[in-house]
Design an enzyme around this catalytic site. Structure first.
Site, short mmCIF file in Angstrom:
data_model
loop_
_atom_site.label_atom_id
_atom_site.label_comp_id
_atom_site.label_asym_id
_atom_site.label_seq_id
_atom_site.Cartn_x
_atom_site.Cartn_y
_atom_site.Cartn_z
N ASP A 147 0.87 -1.17 0.00
CA ASP A 147 0.00 0.00 0.00
C ASP A 147 0.91 1.22 0.00
OD1 ASP A 147 -1.60 2.16 0.56
OD2 ASP A 147 -2.60 1.24 2.29
N ASN B 42 3.73 4.79 -10.03
CA ASN B 42 2.59 4.81 -10.96
C ASN B 42 1.23 4.68 -10.26
OD1 ASN B 42 1.25 4.26 -13.72
ND2 ASN B 42 0.77 2.43 -12.50
N TYR C 48 -7.24 15.70 -7.16
CA TYR C 48 -6.40 15.01 -8.14
C TYR C 48 -5.51 16.00 -8.87
CZ TYR C 48 -5.31 11.69 -11.96
OH TYR C 48 -4.68 10.87 -12.88
N1 LIG Z 1 -6.32 6.18 -17.04
C1 LIG Z 1 -6.14 7.46 -17.30
O1 LIG Z 1 -6.87 8.07 -18.11
C2 LIG Z 1 -5.03 8.21 -16.61
C3 LIG Z 1 -4.77 9.51 -17.06
C4 LIG Z 1 -3.76 10.22 -16.44
C5 LIG Z 1 -3.04 9.66 -15.42
N2 LIG Z 1 -3.31 8.40 -14.99
C6 LIG Z 1 -2.52 7.88 -13.89
O2 LIG Z 1 -2.00 6.63 -14.25
C7 LIG Z 1 -1.75 5.86 -13.07
C8 LIG Z 1 -2.32 4.48 -13.23
O3 LIG Z 1 -3.73 4.60 -13.37
P1 LIG Z 1 -4.60 3.59 -14.28
O4 LIG Z 1 -5.35 4.42 -15.24
O5 LIG Z 1 -3.76 2.48 -14.75
O6 LIG Z 1 -5.66 3.13 -13.17
P2 LIG Z 1 -6.09 1.68 -12.63
O7 LIG Z 1 -7.14 2.00 -11.65
O8 LIG Z 1 -6.38 0.78 -13.77
O9 LIG Z 1 -4.78 1.15 -11.89
C9 LIG Z 1 -4.30 1.73 -10.72
C10 LIG Z 1 -3.67 0.66 -9.86
O10 LIG Z 1 -3.17 1.30 -8.66
C11 LIG Z 1 -3.47 0.45 -7.58
N3 LIG Z 1 -3.51 1.18 -6.32
C12 LIG Z 1 -4.49 2.00 -5.88
N4 LIG Z 1 -4.22 2.42 -4.63
C13 LIG Z 1 -3.04 1.86 -4.29
C14 LIG Z 1 -2.24 1.90 -3.13
N5 LIG Z 1 -2.63 2.58 -2.04
N6 LIG Z 1 -1.08 1.21 -3.11
C15 LIG Z 1 -0.70 0.48 -4.20
N7 LIG Z 1 -1.41 0.39 -5.31
C16 LIG Z 1 -2.58 1.07 -5.37
C17 LIG Z 1 -4.81 -0.17 -7.92
O11 LIG Z 1 -5.04 -1.36 -7.17
C18 LIG Z 1 -4.65 -0.41 -9.40
O12 LIG Z 1 -4.13 -1.70 -9.66
C19 LIG Z 1 -2.34 6.68 -11.91
O13 LIG Z 1 -1.33 7.38 -11.25
C20 LIG Z 1 -3.28 7.64 -12.61
O14 LIG Z 1 -3.48 8.82 -11.88
C21 LIG Z 1 -4.30 7.67 -15.57
#
Ligand SMILES: NC(=O)c1ccc[n+]([C@@H]2O[C@H](COP(=O)([O-])OP(=O)(O)OC[C@H]3O[C@@H](n4cnc5c(N)ncnc54)[C@H](O)[C@@H]3O)[C@@H](O)[C@H]2O)c1
Length: 241
Positions: free
Chosen positions: A57, A79, A145
């Site tokens: 976490d 990430n 955010y």
């Molecule tokens: N998807 C988008 O459009 C987008 C756009 C810009 C930025 N992002 C960023 O990309 C990154 C990944 O997001 P994603 O889109 O793959 O989302 P996702 O929800 O598919 O994956 C996020 C992962 O982070 C894990 N997670 C959440 N809280 C956690 C914690 N406390 N400790 C460890 N792991 C934890 C979740 O279990 C999940 O597996 C994030 O930082 C997000 O802000 C995503």
């Protein structure tokens, strides 16, 4: 096999962009440590890629320090992150603010602080932070955010500046709208969504997580050896609007 021999830690590795990073880095020859709070979804990613799964976490300092307590880490990818349901500031609860800050900012802070002494001792390293289009403007997410991703960009630039002379590079990527589970984990705030909806037409077609992982693979590789303190948009042109 540009990442052959590199030991790479990826947080948020069980889903979306993190999962795509693990797959791409492993395919490029790296030894990958895949960390996520969701043990159930992490297991198949590890089985599929050969990565070492670590349940962690990122909002918990001890958990992050345990993850990084290993002999060598060449690359740290901060990430893991969560969205804030597009909540405008007046409606942000203390609980939502803390939750978003603790995962999106405290997590990368704990991990980076833990890994820097190791990288200095081993003669260098690379840190890559997953920011967002919301790190560059105010109209891409809610207040918590947006503030968190702006903070993470500040951390990126600070680390890049202070540790360049130790052969440590620190960069960020700014994904736009990427097809992952992040958008569907929570229902959006009604008012926030109403403000956002008229601009849907300005969002390019959603990108794939693998397209973000491809850019990450470049930034952490030696091909980007003189790229430091940079934020690279991976958003199909959204930021150009
Ligand atoms: N998807 C988008 O459009 C987008 C756009 C810009 C930025 N992002 C960023 O990309 C990154 C990944 O997001 P994603 O889109 O793959 O989302 P996702 O929800 O598919 O994956 C996020 C992962 O982070 C894990 N997670 C959440 N809280 C956690 C914690 N406390 N400790 C460890 N792991 C934890 C979740 O279990 C999940 O597996 C994030 O930082 C997000 O802000 C995503």
């Amino acid at each position: 096999m540009k990442l052959q021999g590199k030991v790479i830690v990826v947080t948020g590795a069980a889903s979306g962009i993190g999962r795509a990073m693990v797959k791409r880095f492993a395919a490029d020859g790296a030894t990958v440590i895949a960390a996520d709070v969701d043990a159930e979804r992490l297991a198949p990613v590890a089985a599929e890629t050969g990565a070492e799964p670590v349940v962690c976490d990122v909002s918990d300092r001890a958990s992050v320090e345990a993850l990084l307590n290993r002999p060598r880490v060449d690359v740290l990818c901060n990430n893991a992150g969560i969205l804030d349901a597009l909540t405008p500031l007046a409606d942000v609860s203390d609980e939502l603010w803390r939750r978003v800050m603790s995962i999106n900012v405290d997590g990368p802070f704990y991990a980076t602080r833990a890994v820097l002494p190791m990288m200095i001792a081993q003669g260098g390293g690379v840190i890559l932070n997953t920011c967002s289009a919301a790190a560059l403007s105010g109209g891409r997410a809610g207040a918590a955010y947006t503030a968190a991703k702006h903070a993470l960009l500040g951390v990126t630039r600070s680390v890049a500046w202070y540790y360049a002379d130790q052969n440590i590079r620190c960069n960020a990527i700014a994904p736009g709208a990427i097809s992952t589970k992040m958008h569907t984990r929570e229902a959006p705030h009604e008012g926030g969504m109403a403000k956002y909806a008229p601009y849907f037409a300005t969002v390019p077609p959603h990108g794939k997580a693998s397209a973000v992982a491809d850019v990450a693979a470049f930034l952490i590789s030696d091909d980007a050896s003189y790229v430091n303190g940079e934020i690279l948009s991976v958003d199909g042109g959204w930021n150009a609007f």
